[in-house]
Design an enzyme around this catalytic site. Structure first.
Site, short mmCIF file in Angstrom:
data_model
loop_
_atom_site.label_atom_id
_atom_site.label_comp_id
_atom_site.label_asym_id
_atom_site.label_seq_id
_atom_site.Cartn_x
_atom_site.Cartn_y
_atom_site.Cartn_z
N CYS A 175 0.84 -1.18 0.00
CA CYS A 175 0.00 0.00 0.00
C CYS A 175 0.89 1.24 0.00
CB CYS A 175 -0.87 -0.02 1.26
SG CYS A 175 -1.99 1.36 1.40
N HIS A 190 -9.09 -4.61 -0.81
CA HIS A 190 -8.11 -3.75 -0.12
C HIS A 190 -8.64 -2.31 -0.06
CE1 HIS A 190 -3.76 -2.43 0.59
NE2 HIS A 190 -4.37 -1.29 0.29
N GLU A 191 -9.18 -1.84 -1.18
CA GLU A 191 -9.71 -0.47 -1.24
C GLU A 191 -10.97 -0.31 -0.40
OE1 GLU A 191 -8.05 2.26 -3.05
OE2 GLU A 191 -6.92 0.58 -2.26
N HIS A 214 -10.08 0.34 2.95
CA HIS A 214 -9.65 1.73 3.17
C HIS A 214 -10.84 2.64 3.49
CE1 HIS A 214 -5.41 2.17 2.66
NE2 HIS A 214 -5.37 1.63 1.46
ZN LIG Z 1 -3.87 0.72 0.43
#
Ligand SMILES: [Zn+2]
Length: 177
Positions: free
Chosen positions: A100, A144-145, A148
């Site tokens: 990241c 993953h996003e 976030h």
């Molecule tokens: Zn990330």
């Protein structure tokens, strides 16, 4: 516009839930989309979330571009996800290494276990609702996003802390054998 500095781990912004975008047509949202695209490409990322460019809104983008290492079947053109919701996860899970830009400028790699496939529902940049089934790398990037925008960083999900690698070691181990 390219953001010179992206939000880094340790900043409380990364741990807060992003807020829903109410108006897609206003110039502020258009600016966020453009800045996400410019910054993602500049920093050679294949994903970027609003919170990483100091805009904690429920938006992220993906663009899986060609590299000397990347499997051609994983390539995927630019997509924009506004107010997304993952509506289905496969039972099958897999462990893949993640990294990241917000964690030590993409220099730390760690194994994370997640469902292999997902279905996501979101609005695109024209405020059209779409559904997408994703597998392998795209599915991984989306999850993953999605974390976030919910205030979660991949390091919280690393399955084996002893398997963390620096970027150099990761490339050496996985690509230069
Ligand atoms: Zn990330």
């Amino acid at each position: 516009m390219i953001l010179e500095k992206l939000v880094q781990v340790g900043n409380p912004l990364l741990y807060q839930e992003s807020t829903t975008i109410k108006n897609i047509k206003d110039s502020k949202t258009k600016d966020i989309i453009q800045n996400l695209i410019d910054s993602m490409r500049f920093f050679n990322m294949i994903w970027a979330a609003g919170v990483q460019i100091w805009e904690p809104k429920r938006i992220f983008i993906t663009e899986i571009r060609k590299t000397p290492f990347r499997n051609p079947k994983d390539l995927d053109p630019l997509k924009i996800y506004i107010n997304p919701k993952i509506i289905w996860y496969s039972k099958a899970q897999c462990i893949l290494y993640e990294w990241c830009w917000s964690v030590a400028n993409m220099k730390l790699f760690g194994p994370v276990k997640r469902p292999q496939k997902i279905i996501i529902e979101a609005f695109d940049e024209n405020w059209n609702k779409f559904q997408l089934k994703a597998d392998w790398l795209l599915s991984r990037v989306i999850q993953h996003e999605y974390d976030h925008i919910n205030g979660i960083i991949f390091t919280q999900k690393i399955t084996d802390i002893k398997k963390i690698m620096s970027q150099d070691e990761y490339i050496k181990n996985f690509y230069k054998q």
